[in-house]
Design a protein around this motif. Structure first.
Motif, mmCIF file in Angstrom:
data_model
loop_
_atom_site.group_PDB
_atom_site.id
_atom_site.type_symbol
_atom_site.label_atom_id
_atom_site.label_comp_id
_atom_site.label_asym_id
_atom_site.label_seq_id
_atom_site.Cartn_x
_atom_site.Cartn_y
_atom_site.Cartn_z
ATOM 1 N N ASP A 20 1.075 -1.177 0.063
ATOM 2 C CA ASP A 20 -0.343 0.146 -0.082
ATOM 3 C C ASP A 20 0.449 0.986 0.071
ATOM 4 O O ASP A 20 1.813 1.084 0.667
ATOM 5 C CB ASP A 20 -0.699 -0.256 1.218
ATOM 6 C CG ASP A 20 -1.151 -1.587 1.854
ATOM 7 O OD1 ASP A 20 -0.908 -2.601 0.793
ATOM 8 O OD2 ASP A 20 -2.329 -1.477 2.181
ATOM 9 N N ASP A 54 -4.277 0.444 -2.642
ATOM 10 C CA ASP A 54 -4.305 1.370 -1.972
ATOM 11 C C ASP A 54 -3.432 2.742 -2.312
ATOM 12 O O ASP A 54 -2.398 2.222 -1.473
ATOM 13 C CB ASP A 54 -4.611 0.727 -0.247
ATOM 14 C CG ASP A 54 -5.638 0.582 0.318
ATOM 15 O OD1 ASP A 54 -6.392 1.115 0.033
ATOM 16 O OD2 ASP A 54 -5.808 0.440 1.947
ATOM 17 N N ASN A 84 -9.317 -1.018 -0.658
ATOM 18 C CA ASN A 84 -10.411 -0.559 -0.295
ATOM 19 C C ASN A 84 -10.634 0.930 -0.087
ATOM 20 O O ASN A 84 -11.673 1.394 -0.383
ATOM 21 C CB ASN A 84 -10.463 -0.553 1.135
ATOM 22 C CG ASN A 84 -9.865 -0.867 1.945
ATOM 23 O OD1 ASN A 84 -8.401 -0.903 2.053
ATOM 24 N ND2 ASN A 84 -9.844 -0.305 3.166
ATOM 25 N N HIS A 85 -9.367 1.378 -0.027
ATOM 26 C CA HIS A 85 -9.112 3.208 -0.455
ATOM 27 C C HIS A 85 -9.333 2.986 -1.606
ATOM 28 O O HIS A 85 -10.249 4.556 -2.274
ATOM 29 C CB HIS A 85 -7.799 3.436 -0.587
ATOM 30 C CG HIS A 85 -8.111 3.582 1.606
ATOM 31 N ND1 HIS A 85 -7.934 4.964 2.554
ATOM 32 C CD2 HIS A 85 -7.879 2.788 2.101
ATOM 33 C CE1 HIS A 85 -7.867 4.860 3.314
ATOM 34 N NE2 HIS A 85 -6.926 3.647 3.161
ATOM 35 N N HIS A 148 -5.885 -7.537 -1.675
ATOM 36 C CA HIS A 148 -5.540 -6.427 -1.151
ATOM 37 C C HIS A 148 -5.262 -7.051 0.790
ATOM 38 O O HIS A 148 -4.476 -6.831 0.916
ATOM 39 C CB HIS A 148 -6.510 -5.517 -1.597
ATOM 40 C CG HIS A 148 -6.058 -4.446 -0.522
ATOM 41 N ND1 HIS A 148 -4.477 -3.642 -0.164
ATOM 42 C CD2 HIS A 148 -6.267 -3.195 0.718
ATOM 43 C CE1 HIS A 148 -5.081 -2.675 0.347
ATOM 44 N NE2 HIS A 148 -6.124 -2.658 1.129
ATOM 45 N N HIS A 285 -2.437 -4.180 3.319
ATOM 46 C CA HIS A 285 -3.948 -3.881 3.994
ATOM 47 C C HIS A 285 -3.381 -4.014 6.086
ATOM 48 O O HIS A 285 -4.317 -1.983 6.541
ATOM 49 C CB HIS A 285 -5.237 -3.964 3.922
ATOM 50 C CG HIS A 285 -6.390 -4.126 4.179
ATOM 51 N ND1 HIS A 285 -6.523 -2.788 4.333
ATOM 52 C CD2 HIS A 285 -7.275 -4.647 5.937
ATOM 53 C CE1 HIS A 285 -8.529 -2.553 5.066
ATOM 54 N NE2 HIS A 285 -7.837 -4.156 5.688
#
Ligand SMILES: [Mn+2]
Length: 363
Positions: A20, A54, A84-85, A148, A285
């Protein structure tokens, strides 16, 4: 089966998997240099890059990260999965750390200090969404799996079988379906067993996730535990395949705790403890580095570079998402942006220090 492009084959050959990034463009550039890539992302030995998602938020220059990675993808030098971002921005959701995208500066902690960040203009917003729409949820080949947050076979099958052409539509279909099923459960139109079949969960798994540990999980208790506010959120978290892959399973805690600005009634489940497959799963993550004063993370800090579970579930997120905090404190940095060099099984860091994976080749 329709190929919706959300589960794709991973590049063959030698790769470097990067965790990330969260807008930390200087760390990314330094890491690419240490790995031997030139400014155009070309490696003299023909290695290629894999990004774990991310890509933006919190750090100083998300637009620069978007431009660089977009170019690498265009040139066939890199692949990446969605985080998720990234999904939140595709969904248009304003979340902690993503105000830059909406053109606003933001205070990320209680001090009220605005984090120095490059803000998006219309062109950057277009580029960002175009990049995120290209990202699959999963990349795979025989020896290596990329996701992720969580490798979860049933969710990956659900993604593969989805008729949707993109992650947002797939996410929304499952969100609607789970809401409908929760309504049917609350009105007594279905029982607990039937509900669990509809969301693809065993009663053992449901009890472990939705009911506090130490509580007897009879059917009535389980039903109530899925219908309160926390429980409904947990059903979505665990039964929506897109959420499960991009932010991992979560379970109810007996005592709420304070984290990232709010009281949490749920905690992350260390899914890797049950990972028993032969192929390696590499993910990000879960920040592996604690900063002073933070709650303990579910990692053995004495073995910071080890694979988790059976040793073949490997988290390479070394918390560069928290570097904005360290910058306020004036350094030095304990957080790092890491890359896994595969198949060599060495970790590289933006500080330039390579480390062989413990217990593996090279030790
Ligand atoms: Mn994440």
């Amino acid at each position: 089966m329709v190929d919706n492009g959300l589960v794709q084959p991973l590049f063959e050959g030698s790769v470097d998997v990067i965790g990330d990034i969260h807008g930390e463009i200087d760390a990314l550039r330094a890491l690419l240099r240490h790995l031997g890539y030139d400014n155009d992302g070309v490696h003299p030995e023909g290695r290629r890059l894999i990004f774990l998602g991310d890509l933006t938020d919190r750090g100083p220059n998300s637009p620069a990260v978007v431009r660089l990675i977009g170019r690498l993808l265009d040139d066939g030098l890199a692949q990446g999965v969605m985080g998720n971002h990234d999904l939140n921005l595709l969904l248009g959701e304003k979340k902690h750390g993503n105000a830059w995208f909406f053109g606003r500066r933001e205070a990320l902690d209680a001090s009220g200090r605005l984090v120095p960040q490059a803000l998006a203009d219309d062109e950057t917003r277009t580029l960002t969404l175009r990049l995120f729409r290209r990202l699959p949820l999963v990349l795979e080949r025989d020896d290596l799996r990329i996701v992720h947050a969580c490798w979860h076979g049933p969710s990956i099958e659900a993604v593969r079988q989805g008729p949707e052409e993109n992650a947002v539509e797939l996410f929304r279909r499952h969100q609607t379906r789970i809401n409908d099923e929760l309504e049917r459960l609350s009105r007594g139109e279905v029982g607990v067993e039937e509900f669990l079949v509809s969301v693809g969960m065993s009663s053992d798994e449901a009890a472990a996730l939705f009911v506090c540990r130490g509580t007897d999980a009879g059917a009535g208790v389980l039903r109530d535990a899925m219908l309160d506010k926390v429980g409904r959120g947990l059903v979505h978290q665990n039964a929506n395949p897109v959420k499960r892959l991009l932010s991992g399973p979560e379970r109810r805690v007996a005592v709420p705790f304070w984290s990232a600005g709010k009281h949490r009634h749920e905690e992350r489940v260390p899914w890797w403890d049950r990972y028993g497959d032969k192929a390696w799963s590499v993910f990000g993550h879960y920040s592996r580095v604690d900063l002073p004063g933070e709650e303990e993370r579910p990692f053995d800090q004495a073995r910071p570079y080890a694979g988790l579970g059976n040793g073949r579930a490997l988290c390479i997120d070394y918390s560069v998402t928290r570097r904005w905090q360290e910058r306020f404190a004036g350094g030095p940095y304990r957080t790092a942006l890491a890359a896994l060099r595969w198949p060599e099984r060495w970790l590289y860091f933006d500080s330039g220090r390579p480390v062989p994976l413990p217990g593996e080749r090279g030790v």
